[in-house]
Design a protein around this motif. Structure first.
Motif, PDB file in Angstrom:
ATOM      1  N   UNK A 133       0.834  -1.196   0.000  1.00 15.13           N
ATOM      2  CA  UNK A 133       0.000   0.000   0.000  1.00 15.13           C
ATOM      3  C   UNK A 133       0.872   1.251   0.000  1.00 15.13           C
ATOM      4  N   UNK A 134       1.954   1.224   0.783  1.00  7.41           N
ATOM      5  CA  UNK A 134       2.859   2.369   0.828  1.00  7.41           C
ATOM      6  C   UNK A 134       3.535   2.618  -0.506  1.00  7.41           C
ATOM      7  N   UNK A 135       3.886   1.535  -1.210  1.00  8.49           N
ATOM      8  CA  UNK A 135       4.503   1.677  -2.530  1.00  8.49           C
ATOM      9  C   UNK A 135       3.525   2.290  -3.522  1.00  8.49           C
ATOM     10  N   UNK A 136       2.280   1.825  -3.497  1.00  8.22           N
ATOM     11  CA  UNK A 136       1.277   2.397  -4.393  1.00  8.22           C
ATOM     12  C   UNK A 136       1.015   3.871  -4.060  1.00  8.22           C
ATOM     13  N   UNK A 137       0.991   4.184  -2.769  1.00  8.01           N
ATOM     14  CA  UNK A 137       0.763   5.580  -2.371  1.00  8.01           C
ATOM     15  C   UNK A 137       1.921   6.459  -2.827  1.00  8.01           C
ATOM     16  N   UNK A 138       3.151   5.997  -2.642  1.00  9.31           N
ATOM     17  CA  UNK A 138       4.316   6.772  -3.078  1.00  9.31           C
ATOM     18  C   UNK A 138       4.324   6.938  -4.593  1.00  9.31           C
ATOM     19  N   UNK A 139       3.943   5.877  -5.318  1.00 10.19           N
ATOM     20  CA  UNK A 139       3.881   5.966  -6.772  1.00 10.19           C
ATOM     21  C   UNK A 139       2.832   6.963  -7.227  1.00 10.19           C
ATOM     22  N   UNK A 140       1.660   6.924  -6.567  1.00  6.32           N
ATOM     23  CA  UNK A 140       0.577   7.844  -6.924  1.00  6.32           C
ATOM     24  C   UNK A 140       0.996   9.298  -6.714  1.00  6.32           C
ATOM     25  N   UNK A 141       1.511   9.596  -5.514  1.00  3.24           N
ATOM     26  CA  UNK A 141       1.919  10.969  -5.237  1.00  3.24           C
ATOM     27  C   UNK A 141       3.138  11.382  -6.066  1.00  3.24           C
ATOM     28  N   UNK A 142       3.967  10.408  -6.436  1.00  3.52           N
ATOM     29  CA  UNK A 142       5.083  10.713  -7.324  1.00  3.52           C
ATOM     30  C   UNK A 142       4.607  11.157  -8.691  1.00  3.52           C
ATOM     31  N   UNK A 143       3.612  10.455  -9.225  1.00  2.00           N
ATOM     32  CA  UNK A 143       3.055  10.841 -10.529  1.00  2.00           C
ATOM     33  C   UNK A 143       2.350  12.195 -10.442  1.00  2.00           C
ATOM     34  N   UNK A 144       1.673  12.440  -9.323  1.00  2.00           N
ATOM     35  CA  UNK A 144       1.023  13.745  -9.135  1.00  2.00           C
ATOM     36  C   UNK A 144       2.072  14.848  -9.103  1.00  2.00           C
ATOM     37  N   UNK A 145       3.172  14.603  -8.395  1.00  2.00           N
ATOM     38  CA  UNK A 145       4.237  15.606  -8.311  1.00  2.00           C
ATOM     39  C   UNK A 145       4.877  15.896  -9.656  1.00  2.00           C
ATOM     40  N   UNK A 146       4.974  14.875 -10.501  1.00  2.00           N
ATOM     41  CA  UNK A 146       5.542  15.080 -11.831  1.00  2.00           C
ATOM     42  C   UNK A 146       4.553  15.752 -12.777  1.00  2.00           C
TER      43      UNK A 146
END
Length: 327
Positions: A133-146
């Protein structure tokens, strides 16, 4: 090590020289010069008369060939440390640049530390806890940041800070402290404001490095040397930091070469939106009015930072990875 450093420093001299030549030529490519821009801006009030135009042309040396102007500019920098005169402000470029470089480097260094402090642990966690879940959350917010432009993020954060927290937005200190000497109260007020541009400018960089760190670490976690170290009974935490993380840091460290100059000049729109006293708005205005000495000096500094950032990256890579040889 010393020989490698000296060779790289020698390589920097022709590189910076060629960059300065190309920069000066590019600035001169648009038709006209600063006086043409000034005359266009003053057209509503009658414009500049021929005598004034001639006098200003002789004063600034704009009627001379481009190679003569470049020679005068570079000789002033190399011999006297003089970057020339800003046409628009009629002030030495040195005074204009040094007034803003301090704040620019302060924000840049703090942003770089913020990027690393966020990207390194999150990237390691995403790789070690793959598909959690943490990996998916980090990936999601990473894409939002980009995906979200930094200037849009700045506008949203400024609105929230003003609407819901009553904080003054824009600049690095509140209006009542602008002309005040430094004190503890002003320093505290600075801390209340400076975190916002750091987060805004650092978001996209942190998001990109999280993805880089995760991908690189995933490539190393299942290598035979990791399996062998685990079989010998080494603890997971010690194994992780001693071997795969150290190897995965190579591309992470190499990003210094492009992050450093980008932080100084690449966030011009954010600096304009947030009214930051950095070099970004100064460079934008200099390019718009063809203030060639000011624009050329700022671009030369950014180019030098690119070369220095690359040098620092190479030295750090050679230090953290024994497989890299100076030869």
């Amino acid at each position: 090590m010393l020989g490698f450093l000296l060779r790289r420093l020698l390589y920097m001299i022709p590189t910076v020289f060629l960059v300065s030549v190309v920069t000066f030529i590019i600035i001169q490519l648009p038709p006209g010069d600063y006086l043409d821009t000034l005359a266009a801006e003053m057209s509503d009030s009658g414009g500049l008369d021929e005598g004034t135009m001639q006098a200003l042309t002789e004063q600034y040396g704009l009627g001379q060939p481009i190679y003569v102007q470049y020679y005068k500019w570079m000789s002033g920098i190399l011999l006297d440390g003089n970057f020339g005169i800003s046409f628009e402000r009629n002030l030495p470029v040195n005074d204009l640049i040094w007034d803003r470089l301090g704040w620019t480097f302060t924000i840049s260094i703090l942003t770089l530390l913020f990027i690393w402090a966020v990207a390194l642990p999150i990237g390691i966690y995403s790789a070690v806890r793959k598909y959690s879940v943490g990996d998916y959350a980090a990936t999601f917010f990473g894409f939002i940041g980009l995906a979200v432009p930094n200037f849009l993020l700045a506008l949203v954060m400024m609105y929230v800070a003003f609407k819901y927290f009553g904080q003054s937005v824009g600049g690095l200190v509140s209006p009542e402290y602008l002309e005040e000497p430094w004190s503890w109260e002003k320093f505290v007020d600075l801390l209340k404001h400076i975190w916002m541009p750091i987060v805004v400018v650092g978001t996209s960089g942190a998001a990109a490095l999280i993805r880089i760190m995760r991908a690189n670490l995933l490539d190393e976690l299942y290598r035979p040397y990791v399996v062998t170290a685990r079989a010998k009974g080494m603890s997971e935490f010690q194994l992780l930091l001693r071997y795969p993380v150290r190897v995965a840091l190579n591309p992470f460290v190499s990003t210094i070469g492009w992050i450093l100059p980008t932080l100084v000049s690449g966030e011009i729109i954010v600096a304009v939106v947030m009214n930051l006293p950095t070099t970004g708005p100064l460079l934008l205005r200099a390019l718009l009015v063809q203030d060639m000495y000011l624009a050329g000096s700022l671009i030369l500094i950014v180019s030098l930072l690119t070369v220095l950032g690359t040098l620092i990256s190479d030295l750090l890579l050679a230090w953290i990875d024994p497989r890299i040889r100076y030869q």
